[in-house]
Design an enzyme around this catalytic site. Structure first.
Site, PDB file in Angstrom:
ATOM      1  N   GLY B  12       0.787  -1.225   0.173  1.00 24.71           N
ATOM      2  CA  GLY B  12       0.002   0.104  -0.050  1.00 24.71           C
ATOM      3  C   GLY B  12       0.802   1.118   0.042  1.00 24.71           C
ATOM      4  O   GLY B  12       1.933   1.437   0.673  1.00 24.71           O
ATOM      5  N   ASP B 137       1.570   2.230   8.805  1.00 24.76           N
ATOM      6  CA  ASP B 137       1.167   1.643   9.935  1.00 24.76           C
ATOM      7  C   ASP B 137       2.443   1.702  10.927  1.00 24.76           C
ATOM      8  O   ASP B 137       2.310   1.153  12.314  1.00 24.76           O
ATOM      9  CB  ASP B 137       1.180  -0.061   9.570  1.00 24.76           C
ATOM     10  CG  ASP B 137      -0.149  -0.311   8.822  1.00 24.76           C
ATOM     11  OD1 ASP B 137      -1.077   0.451   9.074  1.00 24.76           O
ATOM     12  OD2 ASP B 137      -0.106  -1.392   8.115  1.00 24.76           O
TER      13      ASP B 137
END
Lengths: 386, 386
Positions: B12, B137
């Protein structure tokens, strides 16, 4: 006329409703008429309870900061005034010696404004009543557009472009994004801008047209097959050919109201179930009216001007009007303020022109000629390397 | 060593992955080593297919525009390379005479990097291999933080503050907002910043702690009763005490995978059903990594620096490392780049410190001391009039 002024917010906020408040407060200060500047705490609730905030001595830098503050800085509510409420409203106006009352809102608020104006005249209360338009939905009549719409449209356009770039840069799923607007497609239409700003496939569905799910799925299958990624933008209020909301959770809340489902999530689910294509749903929701980084500079300036204009008009003796925006788009965009009778605005609705919906899933150039200047004009430019 | 360089994206994107690309391309141009600058079209897919984009002659102004372009400008994919794929990878490196290979990604990509480096050495292929860290993240080890996290955290912090202002300015419902992060709560933790930036009640639930729905509902009921509005922020990966995802649609897609439901929508539904309090759910979703207006200036500068550092390190002969960010926070924030061995980074995971989760629904100051500088530091200031 009473000495003081009262400003109230009605209904949902916009990214620039506080700029109208700033404009009104600064105009009142500039006029130096000597009275107090009041705001109703939480709109109609504050008026009915006689719960006002005195803004007279709030520092100028705090008032200036309203431009950067989303939502309603004085509070708003969804309470619609009934006939039984109006005597209480007049009592508050009288008690606080209000000479000018400004209601910043949409259709319902303009109806309230109109009734207060009429009733004040009947009762011999010397108060001037002015409406300041506000609605991201852009559904007020007799104005080229509404303060709040340009920013919501800019959010929809740029956020959809960003989602489209994500969807085409990592094309592992159809991205379905839901934008605000239960009945009016003005804001969701702006999301179709993503097709112009990126090279991704974009399909857009507005609530003005009932959706045939089979046709939608075949649109989606065909667009996905082109291999450039796919963004589907939908209005939260989409209805099927049977006239019912596309998404229905079947859940009933404690008040017996059916809970509407997420339209984007529903469409994402049927893409996975019926087309076997991976999909994910996004719902920026209230960010569509609260994300200040996407506020339109044109919208903010007009919202501020509308607040100022309302106060200045009241000070020179006008009453019973809403501020309206007149706009020219050629040779370049320019707007000015005017007054239109509240009686003609109240409870009327400006709908999205059906001729701007193409093939049920695209938006015509005419819409962008209309809306792009309101979004501030300056759209981002991206690097395309693929 | 081969003459040309190859850059690829894995997994991503983030708001600043293209800034690392810009940094790498500009460092290679500055070095004027004479080779071609290639990018893999859609990451591992492009490497395997030998489908490269030649960036050598792309105008400097297009490369500069990468800073304003979300998602991956060269394309990425989720394909995880298997042992069977590596010979094909080496063939592409050999065919295009690649002397330095840069893989910009998270854990999986660092593992790939490590294997390519080892295999190239075994096979006697003269290619230097460098990892450029990237993940919103923030779960890579041996680096203070990851490029991409600061921007995602800034988005979570400011968008949550904006939602909190909306929720408290028109307090007709509990607003539940869902942020990205299936297993790591770093980004959702940043949304707790809304409590510091506004006067709204804010409850935050991270995926590191299993959620007891009864306790959550009683937290919500109590916070709502304080009458200042309520924002609940949740990570998409929340699990219940039984270890299962809180939200489960019960829908199975065409591949037989269970479709995860919207966590925020689920919580919103139970608030309405069990507490009889109106609620609405928002899910900005991919905007959390794509909304460029919320990108952190610090994050962007570091992402750029990481790209440059990787290329310069490879040019001076280093191989088998990931660029790591070293940071100091006192007396003020400063960061620098270092190299850490890929072998020590691959497949390790940095988890959110449990001691930063307070009462299961708040985030400790220690987190903000850590994360605020990464968000760019400059947080919005609002006008409070109510």
């Amino acid at each position: 006329m009473g000495k003081n002024i009262l400003i109230a917010h009605g209904g949902g906020p916009t990214a620039v409703i506080n700029s109208s408040l700033r404009g009104a407060v600064e105009a009142a200060r500039d006029a130096a008429a000597g009275g107090r500047i009041y705001a109703a705490r939480f709109g109609a609730e504050g008026i009915l309870a006689g719960d006002l905030i005195d803004l007279t001595d709030v520092p100028a830098e705090t008032i200036a900061r309203l431009d950067d503050t989303p939502a309603s800085a004085i509070g708003s509510c969804r309470r619609k005034l009934t006939d039984a409420d109006y005597p209480t409203v007049l009592r508050t106006l009288d008690k606080f010696d209000i000479g000018a009352f400004f209601y910043n809102g949409g259709n319902d608020s303009m109806d309230t404004c109109h009734k207060v104006d009429e009733l004040a005249k009947t009762e011999g209360l010397d108060v001037r009543v002015m409406g300041i338009p506000k609605t991201m939905d852009n559904d007020l009549v007799l104005t080229d557009h509404c303060p709040g719409f340009g920013s919501a449209a800019r959010f929809a356009a740029i956020s959809a472009a960003e989602l489209a770039l994500d969807a085409s840069g990592l094309p592992i799923h159809v991205v379905v994004a839901e934008y605000m607007g239960r009945n009016a497609g003005w804001v969701t239409a702006a999301s179709a801008m993503a097709a112009r700003l990126t090279r991704c496939e974009v399909l857009t569905y507005l609530p003005e047209l009932k959706v045939d799910e089979d046709k939608m799925l075949s649109d989606i299958e065909r667009a996905w097959a082109r291999g450039r990624g796919l963004l589907v933008t939908v209005s939260e209020g989409l209805r099927g050919t049977d006239g019912k909301p596309l998404a229905d959770t079947g859940i009933v809340d404690g008040f017996g109201h059916v809970i509407p489902g997420g339209t984007a999530q529903h469409i994402s689910d049927i893409i996975m179930q019926k087309l076997n294509i991976k999909s994910r749903a996004e719902k920026p929701g209230l960010l569509g009216r609260a994300a200040m980084a996407y506020a339109s500079s044109v919208d903010r300036a007009e919202a501020y001007a509308a607040g100022r204009y309302a106060v200045n008009a009241a000070l020179r003796g006008e009453s019973g009007y809403m501020v309206s925006i007149q706009a020219e788009r050629t040779p370049e965009y320019a707007s000015s303020m005017e007054l239109v009778p509240l009686a003609e605005v109240a409870n009327a609705e400006k709908t999205f022109p059906p001729e701007w919906i193409v093939d049920g899933c695209r938006v015509a150039d005419g819409f962008f000629d209309y809306a792009l200047p309101l979004m501030g004009g300056d759209m981002p430019q991206y690097a395309f390397l693929r």
